[in-house]
Design a protein around this motif. Structure first.
Motif, short mmCIF file in Angstrom:
data_model
loop_
_atom_site.label_atom_id
_atom_site.label_comp_id
_atom_site.label_asym_id
_atom_site.label_seq_id
_atom_site.Cartn_x
_atom_site.Cartn_y
_atom_site.Cartn_z
N VAL A 49 -11.67 -12.38 -1.06
CA VAL A 49 -11.07 -12.98 -2.26
C VAL A 49 -12.02 -12.90 -3.45
O VAL A 49 -11.67 -12.34 -4.50
N PRO A 50 -13.24 -13.45 -3.36
CA PRO A 50 -14.15 -13.29 -4.51
C PRO A 50 -14.54 -11.84 -4.76
O PRO A 50 -14.79 -11.46 -5.91
N GLY A 51 -14.60 -11.03 -3.70
CA GLY A 51 -14.94 -9.63 -3.88
C GLY A 51 -13.91 -8.89 -4.73
O GLY A 51 -14.27 -8.14 -5.65
N VAL A 52 -12.64 -9.07 -4.44
CA VAL A 52 -11.58 -8.42 -5.20
C VAL A 52 -11.54 -8.95 -6.63
O VAL A 52 -11.37 -8.18 -7.59
N LEU A 53 -11.71 -10.25 -6.78
CA LEU A 53 -11.71 -10.83 -8.14
C LEU A 53 -12.87 -10.29 -8.97
O LEU A 53 -12.69 -9.94 -10.14
N ALA A 54 -14.06 -10.23 -8.37
CA ALA A 54 -15.23 -9.73 -9.11
C ALA A 54 -15.07 -8.26 -9.46
O ALA A 54 -15.40 -7.84 -10.59
N ALA A 55 -14.58 -7.47 -8.52
CA ALA A 55 -14.40 -6.03 -8.77
C ALA A 55 -13.37 -5.79 -9.86
O ALA A 55 -13.56 -4.94 -10.74
N THR A 56 -12.28 -6.54 -9.82
CA THR A 56 -11.23 -6.37 -10.83
C THR A 56 -11.73 -6.76 -12.21
O THR A 56 -11.50 -6.04 -13.19
N ALA A 57 -12.44 -7.89 -12.28
CA ALA A 57 -12.96 -8.34 -13.57
C ALA A 57 -13.96 -7.33 -14.14
O ALA A 57 -13.91 -7.00 -15.33
N ASN A 97 0.83 -1.20 0.00
CA ASN A 97 0.00 0.00 0.00
C ASN A 97 0.87 1.26 0.00
O ASN A 97 0.61 2.22 -0.74
N TRP A 98 1.90 1.28 0.85
CA TRP A 98 2.82 2.42 0.86
C TRP A 98 3.59 2.52 -0.45
O TRP A 98 3.84 3.62 -0.95
N ARG A 99 3.96 1.39 -1.03
CA ARG A 99 4.78 1.39 -2.24
C ARG A 99 3.96 1.75 -3.48
O ARG A 99 4.39 2.58 -4.30
N LEU A 100 2.78 1.16 -3.64
CA LEU A 100 2.03 1.31 -4.88
C LEU A 100 1.04 2.46 -4.87
O LEU A 100 0.83 3.11 -5.89
N VAL A 101 0.42 2.71 -3.73
CA VAL A 101 -0.69 3.66 -3.68
C VAL A 101 -0.27 5.04 -3.19
O VAL A 101 -0.65 6.06 -3.77
N LEU A 130 -6.43 0.72 -10.35
CA LEU A 130 -6.56 0.94 -11.79
C LEU A 130 -6.61 2.42 -12.13
O LEU A 130 -6.06 2.86 -13.16
N SER A 131 -7.22 3.22 -11.27
CA SER A 131 -7.28 4.66 -11.54
C SER A 131 -5.90 5.30 -11.49
O SER A 131 -5.65 6.32 -12.15
N LEU A 132 -5.01 4.72 -10.71
CA LEU A 132 -3.66 5.27 -10.57
C LEU A 132 -2.69 4.76 -11.63
O LEU A 132 -1.70 5.42 -11.93
N TYR A 133 -2.98 3.58 -12.20
CA TYR A 133 -2.00 2.96 -13.10
C TYR A 133 -2.51 2.68 -14.51
O TYR A 133 -1.73 2.30 -15.38
N TRP A 134 -3.80 2.83 -14.76
CA TRP A 134 -4.34 2.56 -16.10
C TRP A 134 -4.97 3.83 -16.65
O TRP A 134 -6.11 4.16 -16.34
N PRO A 135 -4.26 4.57 -17.49
CA PRO A 135 -4.77 5.85 -17.99
C PRO A 135 -6.09 5.74 -18.74
O PRO A 135 -6.87 6.69 -18.76
N ARG A 136 -6.37 4.60 -19.37
CA ARG A 136 -7.57 4.48 -20.20
C ARG A 136 -8.76 3.90 -19.43
O ARG A 136 -9.79 3.58 -20.03
N MET A 137 -8.64 3.78 -18.13
CA MET A 137 -9.76 3.34 -17.29
C MET A 137 -10.93 4.32 -17.44
O MET A 137 -10.74 5.54 -17.49
N THR A 138 -12.16 3.80 -17.52
CA THR A 138 -13.33 4.66 -17.75
C THR A 138 -14.21 4.76 -16.50
O THR A 138 -14.10 3.97 -15.57
N LYS A 139 -15.12 5.72 -16.55
CA LYS A 139 -16.09 5.90 -15.47
C LYS A 139 -16.94 4.65 -15.29
O LYS A 139 -17.24 4.23 -14.17
N ALA A 140 -17.34 4.05 -16.41
CA ALA A 140 -18.15 2.83 -16.34
C ALA A 140 -17.40 1.71 -15.64
O ALA A 140 -17.98 0.94 -14.85
N GLY A 141 -16.11 1.60 -15.91
CA GLY A 141 -15.30 0.59 -15.25
C GLY A 141 -15.21 0.83 -13.76
O GLY A 141 -15.29 -0.12 -12.95
N ALA A 142 -15.05 2.10 -13.36
CA ALA A 142 -14.96 2.42 -11.94
C ALA A 142 -16.26 2.10 -11.21
O ALA A 142 -16.26 1.47 -10.14
N LEU A 143 -17.37 2.49 -11.80
CA LEU A 143 -18.68 2.25 -11.17
C LEU A 143 -18.97 0.75 -11.11
O LEU A 143 -19.45 0.25 -10.07
#
Length: 512
Positions: free
Chosen positions: A472-480, A93-97, A428-441
């Motif tokens: 675990v499933p929560g993070v996987l589902a959110a990422t997908a 968290n300190w390193r990446l975020v 993703l908002s910090l590292y993927w420039p092409r991330m969209t609003k729809a993806g975030a929501l």
């Protein structure tokens, strides 16, 4: 557990001094809290030491001295997988975020909440993203604050025999007083004291216990005599009526679930606020070293206290989570006991006050200013923020009075909820420039719904039921969901934030 009469006076004096010091912190920084940014992020002036200790003290809560030692006391060192996961998560968290979030939140129109940052980052004129994320924050954190109130009230009430209601009231009034007076700066500065107390207690009590036992050799011998499974990282020992048995192997699913607690760090608003409030990205490497070292010592000490409790306590405990408190009372003189128990109180309070302030900030920024008074002057916003601290505290107080039998369930549920809802989207908002609003929501909603429904979904899998922690499933589902919708639905923001932190009004320029 109630203190003996000979212990009562010294411990009460130590507790009273601690409560008074917290109020003094609020008074001392009151004059420095003139703007809304001062109240919500300390004017982004936290130095590395205060930012690090505030982040880690906000993180651990009473779980550090109640939940973790209790789990180790009941199950042995197999329960420490969760500590390993948390230590790894803290470092990442300190390193990446931390560096990017500190930069982008200031450049994102000086955002003081995660919701405001996401709205600016994805250029969401509809306000849907801000509203959804702010609602998740306020609702979950208000209940989370109530769990802290319950823990604080139970601790004070049981130690001094005053009853839960009186202990809860004293705890809540002190915390609300300095939070209203000094806001983020008072809370964070007090955390530097509380964090120091916490890590000293986590180090000192096991040291006292090892000295009385004669070192690690006698400790391990005593544990092996109780049950060899207590010393096996791959086994969860059984504990029933004060007797330890062989238990059963943990298995890969259990280990993954325990390690997965570390995934939650990327989405915890009360910890992320410390990254946003640090004075400069140049201070983050030092803060990271301090924070990670603090976490290692605190988690190791708390785990060791659980093991020492097995060997040292005269009578087995019916409630394993009281092992740290029982050891404090048995192994030290009353004044040292007072300091050790204040550290337990500090751990509870340092998380609850952070969550209280984040909830109040979100109400002030994401609802009052965003929808009611966009041009409200700074002085008005500060007083609105102070008022919302009181409102959230009152709601949490009422919830706490209604019952206190689900504290640990609330903590586990909220930790998974925040980690799954916000963690993948924030990264993703910090590292993927092409991330969209729809993806975030989509990511926020998928993570929150998966955590909320997992206890119903998993049993429906029948023979394939996993028993996984909902994180675990929560993070996987959110990422997908975030990746899928982010790649194919909507357009990426035209511009996002980067550039010099020295500019008074940072310009928007493309990332990458």
């Amino acid at each position: 557990m109630r203190l003996q009469l000979t212990q009562m006076v010294p411990v009460m004096l130590v507790f009273g001094t601690f409560f008074l010091a917290m109020i003094v912190f609020g008074i001392a920084v009151y004059e420095e809290t003139q703007t809304f940014t001062d109240f919500t992020l300390g004017g982004r002036r936290l130095n590395a030491f205060i930012a690090a200790l505030s982040a880690e003290a906000s993180d651990m809560s009473g779980w550090l001295f109640l939940g973790l030692p209790g789990a180790v006391y009941a199950a042995g060192i197999g329960a420490t997988w969760i500590a390993i996961g948390l230590a790894i998560g803290t470092y990442l968290n300190w390193r990446l975020v931390a560096p990017r979030l500190r930069t982008y939140t200031q450049l994102a129109n000086n955002s003081v909440t995660l919701s405001a940052y996401l709205e600016e980052r994805f250029e969401d004129d509809s306000r849907v993203l801000r509203t959804v994320s702010a609602a998740v924050t306020v609702v979950f954190f208000t209940v989370y604050v109530a769990s802290g109130f319950i823990a604080g009230g139970l601790l004070v009430g049981q130690l001094f025999g005053t009853g839960f209601g009186f202990g809860l009231t004293v705890f809540a009034v002190v915390m609300v007083t300095y939070s209203v007076l000094g806001g983020f700066r008072a809370v964070s500065t007090s955390h530097s004291v509380q964090g120091t107390l916490m890590v000293l207690a986590a180090f000192a009590l096991p040291l006292i216990g090892l000295w009385q036992l004669g070192g690690f050799g006698p400790l391990f011998h005593a544990l092996a005599a109780k049950s060899p499974s207590l010393l096996d990282m791959g086994t969860k020992a059984s504990f029933d009526h004060g007797q330890w048995g062989a238990g059963k192997p943990l298995g890969a699913i259990a280990v993954i679930s325990l390690l997965a607690w570390g995934l939650g760090y990327f989405g915890q608003p009360h910890i992320l606020a410390r990254f946003m409030g640090i004075s400069s990205t140049a201070d983050i490497p030092a803060a990271r070293r301090i924070g990670v070292s603090w976490v290692f010592v605190a988690l190791a000490g708390a785990s060791l206290a659980g093991l020492i409790g097995i060997a040292e306590l005269h009578q087995p405990l019916k409630k394993p989570e009281l092992v740290f408190i029982a050891l404090s009372a048995q192994l030290s003189n009353p004044w040292v006991t007072g300091l050790l128990l204040v550290a337990v109180l500090a751990a509870i309070k340092s998380t609850a006050d952070s969550q209280l302030l984040v909830s109040a900030t979100s109400l002030s920024e994401d609802f009052f200013r965003a929808f009611l008074k966009r041009r409200a002057p700074d002085t008005a916003l500060v007083w609105v923020a102070r008022g919302t601290v009181i409102v959230v505290a009152l709601v949490a107080y009422v919830i706490a009075l209604s019952g206190g039998d689900t504290v640990q369930d609330i903590v586990a549920y909220a930790w998974a909820g925040f980690g799954s809802s916000f963690g993948p989207v924030l990264l993703l908002s910090l590292y993927w420039p092409r991330m969209t609003k729809a993806g975030a929501l989509a990511g926020i909603m998928a993570g929150a719904l998966t955590v909320a429904l997992w206890k119903y979904i998993d049993p429906l899998l029948g023979p394939l039921q996993t028993g996984l922690y909902a994180m675990v499933p929560g993070v996987l589902a959110a990422t997908a969901a975030a990746l899928l919708f982010g790649a194919f639905v909507g357009r990426p923001p035209r511009r996002v934030w980067s550039g010099s932190m020295e500019k008074k009004e940072p310009s928007r320029v493309p990332i990458g």
